[in-house]
Design a protein around this motif. Sequence first.
Motif, mmCIF file in Angstrom:
data_model
loop_
_atom_site.group_PDB
_atom_site.id
_atom_site.type_symbol
_atom_site.label_atom_id
_atom_site.label_comp_id
_atom_site.label_asym_id
_atom_site.label_seq_id
_atom_site.Cartn_x
_atom_site.Cartn_y
_atom_site.Cartn_z
ATOM 1 N N SER A 105 0.944 -1.192 0.211
ATOM 2 C CA SER A 105 0.124 -0.031 -0.109
ATOM 3 C C SER A 105 0.759 1.278 -0.013
ATOM 4 O O SER A 105 2.008 1.154 0.426
ATOM 5 N N LEU A 106 0.226 2.427 -0.336
ATOM 6 C CA LEU A 106 0.956 3.754 -0.178
ATOM 7 C C LEU A 106 1.199 3.889 1.169
ATOM 8 O O LEU A 106 2.299 4.505 1.382
ATOM 9 N N GLU A 107 0.373 3.903 2.094
ATOM 10 C CA GLU A 107 0.596 4.137 3.444
ATOM 11 C C GLU A 107 1.946 3.412 3.766
ATOM 12 O O GLU A 107 2.761 4.111 4.633
ATOM 13 N N LYS A 108 1.898 2.033 3.744
ATOM 14 C CA LYS A 108 3.044 1.339 4.221
ATOM 15 C C LYS A 108 4.392 1.921 3.591
ATOM 16 O O LYS A 108 5.528 1.835 4.175
ATOM 17 N N VAL A 109 4.325 2.394 2.091
ATOM 18 C CA VAL A 109 5.354 2.990 1.500
ATOM 19 C C VAL A 109 5.822 4.073 2.335
ATOM 20 O O VAL A 109 7.055 4.460 2.556
ATOM 21 N N ILE A 110 4.975 5.115 2.649
ATOM 22 C CA ILE A 110 5.561 6.272 3.225
ATOM 23 C C ILE A 110 5.769 5.895 4.639
ATOM 24 O O ILE A 110 6.808 6.583 5.256
ATOM 25 N N ILE A 111 5.295 4.863 5.315
ATOM 26 C CA ILE A 111 5.924 4.398 6.918
ATOM 27 C C ILE A 111 7.246 4.036 6.643
ATOM 28 O O ILE A 111 8.342 4.516 7.460
ATOM 29 N N LYS A 112 7.620 3.323 5.408
ATOM 30 C CA LYS A 112 8.964 2.896 5.161
ATOM 31 C C LYS A 112 9.792 3.992 4.821
ATOM 32 O O LYS A 112 10.889 4.152 5.204
ATOM 33 N N TYR A 113 9.610 4.853 4.108
ATOM 34 C CA TYR A 113 10.184 6.074 3.650
ATOM 35 C C TYR A 113 10.563 6.964 5.002
ATOM 36 O O TYR A 113 11.807 7.534 5.198
ATOM 37 N N ARG A 114 9.586 7.058 5.996
ATOM 38 C CA ARG A 114 9.928 7.932 7.216
ATOM 39 C C ARG A 114 10.973 7.227 8.028
ATOM 40 O O ARG A 114 11.926 7.626 8.488
ATOM 41 N N GLU A 115 10.992 6.008 8.132
ATOM 42 C CA GLU A 115 11.984 4.870 8.687
ATOM 43 C C GLU A 115 13.397 5.027 7.907
ATOM 44 O O GLU A 115 14.410 5.356 8.657
ATOM 45 N N GLU A 116 13.245 4.861 6.888
ATOM 46 C CA GLU A 116 14.542 5.029 6.183
ATOM 47 C C GLU A 116 15.407 6.270 6.029
ATOM 48 O O GLU A 116 16.537 6.513 6.211
ATOM 49 N N THR A 117 14.508 7.316 6.165
ATOM 50 C CA THR A 117 14.940 8.747 6.033
ATOM 51 C C THR A 117 15.208 9.341 7.408
ATOM 52 O O THR A 117 15.994 10.461 7.503
ATOM 53 N N GLY A 118 14.328 8.832 8.397
ATOM 54 C CA GLY A 118 14.401 9.688 9.697
ATOM 55 C C GLY A 118 13.549 11.026 9.480
ATOM 56 O O GLY A 118 13.930 11.904 10.573
ATOM 57 N N ALA A 119 12.936 11.372 8.424
ATOM 58 C CA ALA A 119 12.198 12.461 8.095
ATOM 59 C C ALA A 119 11.210 12.732 9.261
ATOM 60 O O ALA A 119 10.400 12.066 9.578
ATOM 61 N N VAL A 120 11.040 14.025 9.327
ATOM 62 C CA VAL A 120 9.779 14.505 10.400
ATOM 63 C C VAL A 120 9.088 15.638 9.580
ATOM 64 O O VAL A 120 9.632 16.653 9.155
ATOM 65 N N PHE A 121 7.788 15.277 9.407
ATOM 66 C CA PHE A 121 6.853 16.076 8.750
ATOM 67 C C PHE A 121 5.534 15.887 9.053
ATOM 68 O O PHE A 121 5.185 14.810 9.398
ATOM 69 N N ASP A 122 4.762 16.874 9.003
ATOM 70 C CA ASP A 122 3.385 16.734 9.375
ATOM 71 C C ASP A 122 2.504 17.058 8.258
ATOM 72 O O ASP A 122 1.436 17.030 8.379
ATOM 73 N N SER A 123 3.023 17.724 7.105
ATOM 74 C CA SER A 123 2.239 18.002 5.787
ATOM 75 C C SER A 123 2.661 16.966 4.649
ATOM 76 O O SER A 123 3.932 16.802 4.634
ATOM 77 N N ALA A 124 1.844 16.543 3.898
ATOM 78 C CA ALA A 124 2.119 15.832 2.694
ATOM 79 C C ALA A 124 1.137 16.234 1.382
ATOM 80 O O ALA A 124 0.029 16.323 1.406
ATOM 81 N N CYS A 125 1.911 16.072 0.228
ATOM 82 C CA CYS A 125 1.060 16.506 -0.976
ATOM 83 C C CYS A 125 1.489 15.419 -2.029
ATOM 84 O O CYS A 125 2.650 15.220 -2.498
ATOM 85 N N ILE A 126 0.450 14.420 -2.308
ATOM 86 C CA ILE A 126 0.847 13.578 -3.439
ATOM 87 C C ILE A 126 0.179 13.784 -4.468
ATOM 88 O O ILE A 126 -1.039 13.702 -4.702
ATOM 89 N N ALA A 127 1.165 13.664 -5.630
ATOM 90 C CA ALA A 127 0.342 13.710 -7.239
ATOM 91 C C ALA A 127 0.087 12.029 -7.666
ATOM 92 O O ALA A 127 1.025 11.514 -7.271
ATOM 93 N N ILE A 128 -0.891 11.946 -8.035
ATOM 94 C CA ILE A 128 -1.310 10.459 -8.281
ATOM 95 C C ILE A 128 -2.150 10.497 -9.617
ATOM 96 O O ILE A 128 -2.690 11.301 -9.974
ATOM 97 N N ALA A 129 -1.606 9.362 -10.255
ATOM 98 C CA ALA A 129 -2.278 9.172 -11.743
ATOM 99 C C ALA A 129 -3.484 8.466 -11.876
ATOM 100 O O ALA A 129 -3.354 7.269 -12.162
ATOM 101 N N THR A 130 -4.396 9.095 -11.129
ATOM 102 C CA THR A 130 -6.013 8.537 -11.357
ATOM 103 C C THR A 130 -6.849 9.713 -11.041
ATOM 104 O O THR A 130 -6.390 10.713 -10.705
#
Length: 325
Positions: free
Chosen positions: A43-68
């Motif tokens: 899922s996209l949610e799991k991808v974002i969680i993985k990204y947070r873990e891999e980068t250690g990034a701290v953010f509270d806002s997100a904008c996702i462009a999606i092809a649908t």
Amino acid sequence: MEQLKGVALVGDVGGTNARLALVNLADGTLSNTKVYSSVDNDSLEKVIIKYREETGAVFDSACIAIATMLNGDHVKMTNNPWEFSISEMKKNLNLEKLIFINDFTAMSMSVTAIKTEDMIQIGGEEIVENAPKAIYGAGTGLGVGYLIYAEGKWIPLPTEGGHVDIAVQSDRDDSILKVLRKKFDHVSGERLLSGQGLVNTYQAIAELNGHEIRDVVPADVTGGAFAEDPDPDCKETVDLFCKLMGSFGGNLALNILAKGGVYIAGGIVPRFIDYFKKSEFRKEFESKGRFNNALNKIPVYVISQGDAGLLGAGAYVRQELGAKL
């Protein structure tokens, strides 16, 4: 206004991959870009969680462009199995703001984040500041969008302009459309100005020329056009593509008086940009009868940056958080 601080997550999600990065809210620059397979992740949610873990990034806002198509809270991807609720994802990721935009809306917004000197200009003069802009892109399909400036903000106007009727100006081009009308109920811009459009046009030209109608992919058409000994059907196809990109872009410019410039996105044109610049593109762009002189002044820019979608998502979320673009 106080300058924004920190970073936000931005994404560009297609049928095969999800590209994620961090946008600096102060200046719009990107960092920590990573690519994740939509096949190898549930899922996209799991991808974002993985990204947070891999980068250690701290953010509270997100904008996702999606092809649908986006219509309400529930999102179902067109070309991959991901399906989700925006509100549930926002809650699960503990975000204050989670924005989903169409991928071509992000591409449109990218022209506010990329300097014109970093694009490839084809004719015209300088842009008029804060004037309307037209954006179109030939790739898998034909995307069309506009940007207008109102009350201090750039407002993207999403469209389905790739599906309007296509117009031609010569008997030869009329004959090509006549062949395509036997295959399609409606010959839209996308039927010619896209990857599959190159194939459609090539096969119509081969039929008119009495040649074998081969099953090809878009790379076969461009490869044949630029071979040491060019295939004449392929070369005519690419030449017509360049001409129609010009006339189509000129129509977009007239529709909204795009004195802020016309911008070409998508993956096709940058692959043969030198040939494109020397083609009849600009001639056809300006060939609008009584409005030739008006079109002569409007500049056209080709966007070649691979991260344009991420930059556009970054521009969108920065503006939503109060930045002036």
